[in-house]
Design an enzyme around this catalytic site. Structure first.
Site, mmCIF file in Angstrom:
data_model
loop_
_atom_site.group_PDB
_atom_site.id
_atom_site.type_symbol
_atom_site.label_atom_id
_atom_site.label_comp_id
_atom_site.label_asym_id
_atom_site.label_seq_id
_atom_site.Cartn_x
_atom_site.Cartn_y
_atom_site.Cartn_z
ATOM 1 N N TYR A 75 0.816 -0.980 0.099
ATOM 2 C CA TYR A 75 0.056 -0.045 -0.211
ATOM 3 C C TYR A 75 0.750 1.147 0.060
ATOM 4 C CZ TYR A 75 -3.646 3.369 0.992
ATOM 5 O OH TYR A 75 -4.429 4.522 1.073
ATOM 6 N N PHE A 105 -8.592 21.201 -23.785
ATOM 7 C CA PHE A 105 -9.037 19.683 -23.985
ATOM 8 C C PHE A 105 -10.268 19.479 -23.051
ATOM 9 C CE2 PHE A 105 -9.408 15.181 -23.170
ATOM 10 C CZ PHE A 105 -9.785 14.745 -24.334
ATOM 11 N N THR A 106 -11.219 18.646 -23.590
ATOM 12 C CA THR A 106 -12.776 18.505 -22.794
ATOM 13 C C THR A 106 -12.492 18.816 -21.243
ATOM 14 O OG1 THR A 106 -12.633 16.364 -23.360
ATOM 15 C CG2 THR A 106 -13.899 17.713 -24.915
ATOM 16 N N ASP A 137 1.012 19.691 -20.966
ATOM 17 C CA ASP A 137 0.136 18.301 -21.006
ATOM 18 C C ASP A 137 1.028 17.572 -22.011
ATOM 19 O OD1 ASP A 137 -1.653 16.403 -21.571
ATOM 20 O OD2 ASP A 137 -3.462 17.548 -21.807
ATOM 21 N N LYS A 183 -1.800 7.378 -23.340
ATOM 22 C CA LYS A 183 -1.455 7.562 -24.685
ATOM 23 C C LYS A 183 -0.102 7.236 -24.934
ATOM 24 C CE LYS A 183 -5.462 10.815 -25.655
ATOM 25 N NZ LYS A 183 -5.715 11.315 -26.870
ATOM 26 N N ARG A 204 -15.784 15.671 -32.467
ATOM 27 C CA ARG A 204 -14.956 16.598 -31.864
ATOM 28 C C ARG A 204 -15.322 17.879 -32.553
ATOM 29 N NH1 ARG A 204 -12.589 14.345 -27.241
ATOM 30 N NH2 ARG A 204 -14.647 14.689 -27.026
ATOM 31 N N PHE A 255 -21.117 14.913 -24.279
ATOM 32 C CA PHE A 255 -20.694 14.339 -25.507
ATOM 33 C C PHE A 255 -20.554 12.725 -25.065
ATOM 34 C CE2 PHE A 255 -16.391 13.315 -24.611
ATOM 35 C CZ PHE A 255 -15.865 14.289 -23.724
HETATM 36 N N1 F0G Z 1 -5.192 15.769 -21.653
HETATM 37 C C1 F0G Z 1 -5.124 15.364 -23.356
HETATM 38 C C2 F0G Z 1 -4.163 16.042 -24.275
HETATM 39 C C3 F0G Z 1 -6.020 14.238 -23.669
HETATM 40 O O1 F0G Z 1 -5.968 13.962 -24.878
HETATM 41 C C4 F0G Z 1 -6.785 13.668 -22.555
HETATM 42 C C5 F0G Z 1 -7.297 12.646 -23.071
HETATM 43 C C6 F0G Z 1 -6.789 14.104 -21.310
HETATM 44 C C7 F0G Z 1 -5.806 14.941 -21.138
HETATM 45 C C8 F0G Z 1 -7.389 13.558 -20.283
HETATM 46 O O2 F0G Z 1 -6.958 12.194 -19.796
HETATM 47 O O3 F0G Z 1 -8.478 10.448 -20.351
HETATM 48 O O4 F0G Z 1 -6.500 10.081 -18.906
HETATM 49 O O5 F0G Z 1 -8.214 11.149 -18.327
HETATM 50 N N2 F0G Z 1 -7.987 12.393 -24.076
HETATM 51 C C9 F0G Z 1 -8.547 11.022 -24.469
HETATM 52 C C10 F0G Z 1 -8.860 10.975 -26.016
HETATM 53 C C11 F0G Z 1 -9.772 10.731 -23.824
HETATM 54 O O6 F0G Z 1 -9.712 10.254 -26.548
HETATM 55 O O7 F0G Z 1 -8.323 11.775 -26.650
HETATM 56 P P1 F0G Z 1 -7.497 10.787 -19.314
#
Ligand code: F0G
Length: 481
Positions: free
Chosen positions: A79, A131-132, A222, A265, A388, A454
């Site tokens: 842990y 990013f979203t 990022d 990624k 997107r 979305f």
């Molecule tokens: N920043 C970037 C540039 C991303 O592409 C993503 C996720 C995140 C942050 C968030 O990371 O999903 O691990 O919580 N992108 C995915 C996509 C969801 O499909 O492009 P996460």
């Protein structure tokens, strides 16, 4: 990697052999239509078994290597004080040159902690593009996202090598307008996701740092797709052709103050982290890690994933790995251009993005053209893509729809998952869709969540166009295709 053929053509070449495979099935068009209807014209709501090529995302869907899988066997599930964590910190120090590591369960968890720690209500956060999940977290704590991209970033038919750059004149204006105390930090996203996977240049990063450092503003990267951005710098920026991916990543990290990433990624696992050499930044975030994620040495990840992340992180600095998706994307995008399919150019580091505005110009933005394109591609090809565009934008505080800058439909290229025949199939079906574009109409929501709509929002095709498209497809290709 790409390789030159004797006819002068370049093709992406796999520098690995495929030893484990997972079966997929291509359901006939009538079945695909039913699945899409059931999913509310939202590709997130489809079941995996109904999908032929899953190009929704590269997040957590890359093929892992044998060495990553092997590393999982030595996971130390303590842990606290897990040896797996120390293997991760060794890898972070080696790849990024950063000594403080805060593991989190995925990228958005890092965004949550960064927002909670550094963004005060009323502050602004300049960045190349949102990013979203970034926007959701930064706005939930009362911050405002400012996107300072150059005009060229929104040109989907461009040859500009670095559409992910911040426009320096806009950054200067922003600093003059708000003053350093109102700026939480500057965020640069590697291969800017929502602009079509477009990279920033090292030159831009240096210039940003030179502008903000004297004012005490820190630079956050990022780095979810950091090795792809490094690969595109190597290919496109003067002076970097002979540098290794690792040297390029290290140089970026020397400029930046702090890094976070979704390890789903470039690192080819499922996890995330924040890393830095700045003790003050690390110490400010650290108390919140066990509150929201988990103990300091696992932060919401399983030890097995931490082990695989340490290996994946080192592997992403190998040229063949860093370039495996980027070179496939280049091929995929160039083939689309050859066939007259409107896609974002130049090719980036994430996906092939269809420009729905150019593909179905008759569908107004209020009827979500990128969402319609995404549904149409599934119905016609069994390929799952991601909207997107405006569906991916949540409503503003007054409840109005926010039109997106771009209406893109993303065909993501996860690493080592697809082969050339898959890309050729996709290009062929996109060509058919373009020829039958007049059959495609818009969408309207009938169920709409208040945040990140979305993911789970449900829609209907205006005028029932889904049926017409499936019927035409079956007429052209037969009932079993
Ligand atoms: N920043 C970037 C540039 C991303 O592409 C993503 C996720 C995140 C942050 C968030 O990371 O999903 O691990 O919580 N992108 C995915 C996509 C969801 O499909 O492009 P996460």
């Amino acid at each position: 990697m790409s390789i030159l053929l004797s006819n002068g053509k370049e093709i992406p070449i796999e520098m690995h052999k495929i030893r484990i495979v997972q079966r997929v099935r291509l359901a006939p068009a009538a079945e695909r239509l039913q699945a899409m209807e059931k999913a509310g014209y939202n590709t997130f709501m489809l079941r995996s078994r109904d999908i032929f090529l899953d190009m929704l995302t590269d997040s957590g869907t890359n093929a892992m290597t044998d060495l990553q899988q092997a590393a999982m066997m030595q996971a130390d599930d303590a842990y606290a004080g897990s040896e797996s964590f120390y293997r991760l910190t060794d890898a972070v120090e080696d790849v990024f040159g950063y000594k403080y590591v805060l593991p989190v369960h995925q990228g958005r968890a890092a965004e949550h902690l960064l927002a909670k720690t550094f963004i005060k209500p009323g502050q602004v956060v300049p960045m190349n593009y949102h990013f979203t999940t970034t926007r959701a977290h930064f706005e939930l704590v009362g911050g405002t996202v400012l996107e300072l991209y150059a005009d060229e970033a929104l040109n989907t038919q461009s040859s500009h090598p670095f559409k992910g750059n911040i426009d320096l004149a806009r950054l200067k204006e922003c600093i003059d307008k708000y003053g350093a105390e109102k700026i939480s930090f500057v965020r640069m996203e590697a291969t800017t996701n929502l602009l079509g996977g477009q990279p920033y240049s090292m030159e831009n990063l240096k210039a940003i740092k030179a502008m903000i450092e004297p004012l005490g503003i820190f630079l956050l990267i990022d780095g979810s797709l950091i090795s792809e951005n490094a690969y595109l710098i190597k290919q496109r920026e003067a002076g970097y052709a002979d540098k290794s991916i690792k040297e390029i990543i290290r140089e970026m990290m020397e400029i930046a103050d702090i890094l976070y990433l979704s390890a789903r990624k470039s690192c080819s696992v499922r996890g995330g982290m924040i890393a830095t050499n700045r003790k003050d930044l690390h110490d400010a975030i650290r108390p919140w890690l066990p509150v929201y994620e988990g103990f300091f040495t696992y932060g919401g990840m399983s030890s097995r994933e931490i082990e695989a992340m340490a290996v994946g992180m080192r592997e992403m600095t190998e040229l063949e790995v860093a370039g495996s998706a980027a070179d496939a994307i280049k091929y995929f995008v160039n083939r689309c251009v050859e066939e007259g399919i409107p896609v974002v150019t130049p090719p980036g580091g994430l996906a092939c993005h269809v420009d729905a505005r150019r593909m179905i110009p008759h569908v107004p933005q209020s009827q979500y053209p990128a969402g319609a394109m995404s549904a149409a591609i599934y119905i016609a090809a069994g390929i799952r893509t991601m909207e997107r565009g405006s569906v991916s934008m949540d409503r503003d505080r007054e409840g109005n729809d926010v039109p997106s800058d771009l209406e893109l439909c993303r065909l993501a290229v996860p690493r080592r998952i697809f082969t050339m025949s898959h890309y050729e199939y996709a290009v062929d079906r996109l060509k058919w869709i373009k020829a039958n574009a007049d059959l495609i109409g818009g969408l309207v929501f009938f169920e709409e969540p208040p945040v990140l709509r979305f993911f789970a929002g449900l829609m209907k095709p205006l005028g029932g166009w889904g049926q017409k498209l499936a019927a035409k497809f079956a007429q052209d290709f037969g009932p079993n295709c």
